[in-house]
Design an enzyme around this catalytic site. Structure first.
Site, PDB file in Angstrom:
ATOM      1  N   ARG A   1      35.426  61.036  36.514  1.00 18.28           N
ATOM      2  CA  ARG A   1      34.992  60.004  37.449  1.00 18.28           C
ATOM      3  C   ARG A   1      34.493  58.759  36.714  1.00 18.28           C
ATOM      4  O   ARG A   1      33.762  57.955  37.259  1.00 18.28           O
ATOM      5  CB  ARG A   1      33.904  60.562  38.375  1.00 18.28           C
ATOM      6  CG  ARG A   1      34.394  61.743  39.223  1.00 18.28           C
ATOM      7  CD  ARG A   1      33.345  62.174  40.238  1.00 18.28           C
ATOM      8  NE  ARG A   1      32.166  62.741  39.603  1.00 18.28           N
ATOM      9  CZ  ARG A   1      31.989  64.060  39.351  1.00 18.28           C
ATOM     10  NH1 ARG A   1      32.946  64.921  39.675  1.00 18.28           N
ATOM     11  NH2 ARG A   1      30.883  64.498  38.796  1.00 18.28           N
TER      12      ARG A   1
ATOM     13  N   CYS B   1      37.530  36.688  38.015  1.00 16.11           N
ATOM     14  CA  CYS B   1      37.517  36.889  39.472  1.00 16.11           C
ATOM     15  C   CYS B   1      37.765  38.368  39.774  1.00 16.11           C
ATOM     16  O   CYS B   1      36.927  39.025  40.368  1.00 16.11           O
ATOM     17  CB  CYS B   1      38.562  36.014  40.134  1.00 16.11           C
ATOM     18  SG  CYS B   1      38.251  34.240  39.963  1.00 16.11           S
TER      19      CYS B   1
ATOM     20  N   GLN C   1      37.859  35.389  45.896  1.00 19.44           N
ATOM     21  CA  GLN C   1      39.304  35.206  45.983  1.00 19.44           C
ATOM     22  C   GLN C   1      39.698  34.084  46.933  1.00 19.44           C
ATOM     23  O   GLN C   1      39.234  34.004  48.075  1.00 19.44           O
ATOM     24  CB  GLN C   1      40.010  36.485  46.418  1.00 19.44           C
ATOM     25  CG  GLN C   1      41.526  36.302  46.385  1.00 19.44           C
ATOM     26  CD  GLN C   1      42.284  37.586  46.551  1.00 19.44           C
ATOM     27  OE1 GLN C   1      42.325  38.132  47.635  1.00 19.44           O
ATOM     28  NE2 GLN C   1      42.884  38.080  45.476  1.00 19.44           N
ATOM     29  N   ASP C   2      40.552  33.208  46.423  1.00 16.73           N
ATOM     30  CA  ASP C   2      41.228  32.176  47.197  1.00 16.73           C
ATOM     31  C   ASP C   2      42.379  32.884  47.917  1.00 16.73           C
ATOM     32  O   ASP C   2      43.393  33.227  47.309  1.00 16.73           O
ATOM     33  CB  ASP C   2      41.732  31.106  46.227  1.00 16.73           C
ATOM     34  CG  ASP C   2      42.545  30.008  46.888  1.00 16.73           C
ATOM     35  OD1 ASP C   2      43.023  30.207  48.017  1.00 16.73           O
ATOM     36  OD2 ASP C   2      42.730  28.953  46.241  1.00 16.73           O
TER      37      ASP C   2
END
Length: 282
Positions: free
Chosen positions: A137, A157, A185-186
């Site tokens: 994990r 980003c 985010q764009d």
């Protein structure tokens, strides 16, 4: 309609109808004419793509799959931070006179770290665990390194990927799933570009680790539509949609570092027209 189209249209409508405007607030991005680039934004958008069912390229407009894979390989395979090793110009605005974007993106994935198993960079560490300890994990990357932020031309980003392995009943192979974490985010310029990139990454990792692709979960902290993109988005989401394309990847490649852009293509990819002259906030 493809699942990716449905997700994209629903997300855009939600931002347009319920998003919070930053107009009048102190914002960093500017348009080329120097005016502030305001947005409509939603916090904490989560989209899920089942890669076992379809490849998540939207059909509302064409996603340039070769170019987005080229950037993916530049970051994850070449581990480069120099735009001279990239075949597109998407990073030109953030590069210095030598072509460097600083200690960002591929640079961070290429840094070697000490583990009990030896020295490895983050990509090789993930591949090592997927092959030797798939139910761990702890299989993840993180390129948002605070001590190096001052030497990055742009803060990352899409900054973290967590891989998780499951197994379906009656299945002979393990299933590879991933969560992509993105701080910002764009939506018009980058959403499906990033989705397609990391869908391809899951396919690549799955193949070289003898697994099958599962889910890609995309978590976006600040999902936004820029003010000058609003009319473009409104037109885009009213377009006709088509069936999802078929994803082809060279099945002979078993080494992650042997993939090239020629080893991928989208077949039967029917789309709407290209969106021309999208203004980009810097």
């Amino acid at each position: 309609m493809s699942l990716a189209d449905n997700i994209f249209i629903h997300m855009c409508k939600d931002i347009l109808e319920e998003g919070i405007s930053t107009e009048g607030e102190k914002v960093r991005p500017k348009w080329e004419d120097g005016t502030s680039a305001y947005t409509l934004k939603k916090f904490g958008v989560v989209n899920r793509y089942d890669l076992s069912k379809e490849f998540p390229a939207i059909t509302l407009r064409r996603t340039a799959i070769k170019s987005c894979i080229d950037e993916l390989l530049w970051i994850w395979q070449k581990k480069s931070n120099n735009i001279k090793e990239l075949n597109s110009h998407i990073w030109d605005s953030w590069a210095d006179e030598n072509g460097s974007i600083g200690k960002a993106y591929g640079y961070q994935l290429g840094v070697k770290h000490k583990y009990k198993e030896g020295e490895m960079d983050q990509v090789d560490r993930c591949l090592h665990d997927l092959k030797n300890n798939p139910y761990s994990r702890r299989i993840m990357t993180n390129i948002y390194v605070h001590q190096d932020l001052h030497e990055m031309q742009l803060y990352p980003c899409a900054y973290s990927v967590t891989f998780n392995v499951t197994k379906e009943k009656n299945s002979e192979k393990l299933k590879l799933n991933a969560i992509l974490n993105q701080r910002s985010q764009d939506i018009l310029a980058a959403n499906n570009w990033n989705v397609c990139q990391y869908a391809v990454l899951v396919h690549m990792f799955a193949q070289v680790c003898d697994m099958v692709p599962g889910e890609l979960v995309h978590v976006i902290a600040d999902a936004h539509i820029y003010d000058r993109h609003i009319p473009i988005i409104k037109e885009l989401i009213e377009r006709p949609v088509y069936a999802a394309p078929e994803f082809w990847m060279n099945k002979d490649i078993k080494d992650f570092y042997q993939f090239t852009t020629d080893d991928f293509r989208l077949e039967n990819y029917v789309t709407g027209p290209k969106v021309e002259n999208i203004p980009v906030a810097i």
